[in-house]
Design a protein around this motif. Structure first.
Motif, PDB file in Angstrom:
ATOM      1  N   PRO A   9       0.803  -1.227   0.000  1.00  0.00           N
ATOM      2  CA  PRO A   9       0.000   0.000   0.000  1.00  0.00           C
ATOM      3  C   PRO A   9       0.839   1.282   0.000  1.00  0.00           C
ATOM      4  O   PRO A   9       0.511   2.229  -0.723  1.00  0.00           O
ATOM      5  N   ASP A  10       1.921   1.322   0.779  1.00  0.00           N
ATOM      6  CA  ASP A  10       2.767   2.520   0.783  1.00  0.00           C
ATOM      7  C   ASP A  10       3.441   2.731  -0.568  1.00  0.00           C
ATOM      8  O   ASP A  10       3.605   3.867  -1.015  1.00  0.00           O
ATOM      9  N   ASP A  11       3.827   1.639  -1.230  1.00  0.00           N
ATOM     10  CA  ASP A  11       4.441   1.744  -2.561  1.00  0.00           C
ATOM     11  C   ASP A  11       3.473   2.426  -3.525  1.00  0.00           C
ATOM     12  O   ASP A  11       3.847   3.340  -4.260  1.00  0.00           O
ATOM     13  N   GLU A  12       2.241   1.971  -3.501  1.00  0.00           N
ATOM     14  CA  GLU A  12       1.245   2.533  -4.409  1.00  0.00           C
ATOM     15  C   GLU A  12       0.960   3.990  -4.087  1.00  0.00           C
ATOM     16  O   GLU A  12       0.845   4.825  -4.994  1.00  0.00           O
ATOM     17  N   ARG A  13       0.850   4.318  -2.813  1.00  0.00           N
ATOM     18  CA  ARG A  13       0.592   5.713  -2.428  1.00  0.00           C
ATOM     19  C   ARG A  13       1.715   6.624  -2.891  1.00  0.00           C
ATOM     20  O   ARG A  13       1.472   7.720  -3.413  1.00  0.00           O
ATOM     21  N   VAL A  14       2.953   6.188  -2.712  1.00  0.00           N
ATOM     22  CA  VAL A  14       4.099   7.002  -3.125  1.00  0.00           C
ATOM     23  C   VAL A  14       4.127   7.134  -4.648  1.00  0.00           C
ATOM     24  O   VAL A  14       4.339   8.227  -5.186  1.00  0.00           O
ATOM     25  N   TYR A  15       3.890   6.038  -5.363  1.00  0.00           N
ATOM     26  CA  TYR A  15       3.883   6.076  -6.822  1.00  0.00           C
ATOM     27  C   TYR A  15       2.811   7.041  -7.333  1.00  0.00           C
ATOM     28  O   TYR A  15       3.065   7.885  -8.195  1.00  0.00           O
ATOM     29  N   ARG A  16       1.611   6.941  -6.778  1.00  0.00           N
ATOM     30  CA  ARG A  16       0.522   7.831  -7.199  1.00  0.00           C
ATOM     31  C   ARG A  16       0.859   9.299  -6.918  1.00  0.00           C
ATOM     32  O   ARG A  16       0.572  10.179  -7.728  1.00  0.00           O
ATOM     33  N   ALA A  17       1.476   9.550  -5.772  1.00  0.00           N
ATOM     34  CA  ALA A  17       1.863  10.925  -5.434  1.00  0.00           C
ATOM     35  C   ALA A  17       2.886  11.451  -6.427  1.00  0.00           C
ATOM     36  O   ALA A  17       2.824  12.614  -6.849  1.00  0.00           O
ATOM     37  N   ILE A  25      11.189  15.215  -3.669  1.00  0.00           N
ATOM     38  CA  ILE A  25      12.162  14.632  -2.749  1.00  0.00           C
ATOM     39  C   ILE A  25      11.402  13.835  -1.693  1.00  0.00           C
ATOM     40  O   ILE A  25      10.216  14.053  -1.457  1.00  0.00           O
ATOM     41  N   ALA A  26      12.103  12.897  -1.059  1.00  0.00           N
ATOM     42  CA  ALA A  26      11.474  11.999  -0.090  1.00  0.00           C
ATOM     43  C   ALA A  26      10.801  12.760   1.048  1.00  0.00           C
ATOM     44  O   ALA A  26       9.698  12.415   1.475  1.00  0.00           O
ATOM     45  N   LYS A  27      11.425  13.800   1.536  1.00  0.00           N
ATOM     46  CA  LYS A  27      10.866  14.576   2.654  1.00  0.00           C
ATOM     47  C   LYS A  27       9.524  15.179   2.271  1.00  0.00           C
ATOM     48  O   LYS A  27       8.563  15.131   3.037  1.00  0.00           O
ATOM     49  N   LEU A  28       9.439  15.742   1.070  1.00  0.00           N
ATOM     50  CA  LEU A  28       8.180  16.324   0.594  1.00  0.00           C
ATOM     51  C   LEU A  28       7.092  15.259   0.493  1.00  0.00           C
ATOM     52  O   LEU A  28       5.958  15.479   0.910  1.00  0.00           O
ATOM     53  N   LEU A  29       7.449  14.101  -0.033  1.00  0.00           N
ATOM     54  CA  LEU A  29       6.484  13.011  -0.147  1.00  0.00           C
ATOM     55  C   LEU A  29       6.018  12.543   1.226  1.00  0.00           C
ATOM     56  O   LEU A  29       4.838  12.281   1.440  1.00  0.00           O
ATOM     57  N   GLN A  32       3.613  15.165   2.488  1.00  0.00           N
ATOM     58  CA  GLN A  32       2.388  15.175   1.694  1.00  0.00           C
ATOM     59  C   GLN A  32       1.499  13.981   2.025  1.00  0.00           C
ATOM     60  O   GLN A  32       0.277  14.118   2.125  1.00  0.00           O
ATOM     61  N   LEU A  33       2.104  12.814   2.200  1.00  0.00           N
ATOM     62  CA  LEU A  33       1.340  11.593   2.428  1.00  0.00           C
ATOM     63  C   LEU A  33       1.122  11.280   3.906  1.00  0.00           C
ATOM     64  O   LEU A  33       0.430  10.322   4.234  1.00  0.00           O
ATOM     65  N   ASP A  34       1.735  12.079   4.756  1.00  0.00           N
ATOM     66  CA  ASP A  34       1.661  11.852   6.198  1.00  0.00           C
ATOM     67  C   ASP A  34       2.116  10.435   6.548  1.00  0.00           C
ATOM     68  O   ASP A  34       1.453   9.706   7.286  1.00  0.00           O
ATOM     69  N   LEU A  35       3.249  10.060   5.959  1.00  0.00           N
ATOM     70  CA  LEU A  35       3.876   8.769   6.213  1.00  0.00           C
ATOM     71  C   LEU A  35       5.235   8.993   6.842  1.00  0.00           C
ATOM     72  O   LEU A  35       5.918   9.973   6.510  1.00  0.00           O
ATOM     73  N   PRO A  36       5.665   8.089   7.712  1.00  0.00           N
ATOM     74  CA  PRO A  36       7.019   8.213   8.259  1.00  0.00           C
ATOM     75  C   PRO A  36       8.063   8.200   7.141  1.00  0.00           C
ATOM     76  O   PRO A  36       7.894   7.504   6.132  1.00  0.00           O
ATOM     77  N   HIS A  37       9.110   8.957   7.331  1.00  0.00           N
ATOM     78  CA  HIS A  37      10.167   9.067   6.320  1.00  0.00           C
ATOM     79  C   HIS A  37      10.735   7.691   5.965  1.00  0.00           C
ATOM     80  O   HIS A  37      11.011   7.405   4.797  1.00  0.00           O
ATOM     81  N   ALA A  38      10.870   6.816   6.952  1.00  0.00           N
ATOM     82  CA  ALA A  38      11.412   5.474   6.697  1.00  0.00           C
ATOM     83  C   ALA A  38      10.511   4.679   5.757  1.00  0.00           C
ATOM     84  O   ALA A  38      11.003   3.922   4.902  1.00  0.00           O
ATOM     85  N   HIS A  39       9.195   4.840   5.881  1.00  0.00           N
ATOM     86  CA  HIS A  39       8.262   4.131   5.003  1.00  0.00           C
ATOM     87  C   HIS A  39       8.375   4.646   3.572  1.00  0.00           C
ATOM     88  O   HIS A  39       8.328   3.859   2.620  1.00  0.00           O
ATOM     89  N   PHE A  61      12.876  12.299  -7.220  1.00  0.00           N
ATOM     90  CA  PHE A  61      12.269  11.090  -7.752  1.00  0.00           C
ATOM     91  C   PHE A  61      11.149  11.457  -8.722  1.00  0.00           C
ATOM     92  O   PHE A  61      10.418  12.413  -8.497  1.00  0.00           O
ATOM     93  N   THR A  62      11.034  10.672  -9.787  1.00  0.00           N
ATOM     94  CA  THR A  62       9.998  10.876 -10.798  1.00  0.00           C
ATOM     95  C   THR A  62       9.402   9.524 -11.156  1.00  0.00           C
ATOM     96  O   THR A  62      10.142   8.554 -11.361  1.00  0.00           O
TER      97      THR A  62
END
Length: 93
Positions: A9-17, A25-29, A32-39, A61-62
């Motif tokens: 699920p986290d993979d899909e959320r990040v990909y969609r974002a 950048i990872a920090k922005l994602l 934006q997604l309200d997910l821990p940076h490690a996830h 990342f793109t």
């Protein structure tokens, strides 16, 4: 929806974002997604490994276009299923 391809699920959320925000950048994602940076880092690593996301030298990342990237992943899964079907026939004989 993409869990049938092996995405978590986290993979899909990040990909969609990333589809809506290329060169993120990872920090922005993470924010934006309200997910821990490690996830987010784990999801990005997996997505890069599968060819769904590219990483630039600046840690941006793109997302790869879905038709290309997901199409390749679907083809791999389909090939794996064909091999499993073949093995099933062999076992049944």
């Amino acid at each position: 929806m993409l869990d049938v391809l092996g995405l978590e699920p986290d993979d899909e959320r990040v990909y969609r974002a990333l589809l809506g925000r290329p060169n993120s950048i990872a920090k922005l994602l993470s924010d934006q997604l309200d997910l821990p940076h490690a996830h987010v880092d784990k999801a990005l690593s997996r997505l890069v490994e599968w060819g769904l996301v590219t990483r630039s030298a600046g840690e941006q990342f793109t997302a790869a276009p879905p038709a290309m990237a997901l199409g390749a992943l679907i083809s791999q899964r389909r090939d794996g299923l064909r091999m499993a079907e073949h093995a099933l026939v062999t076992f049944a004989e």
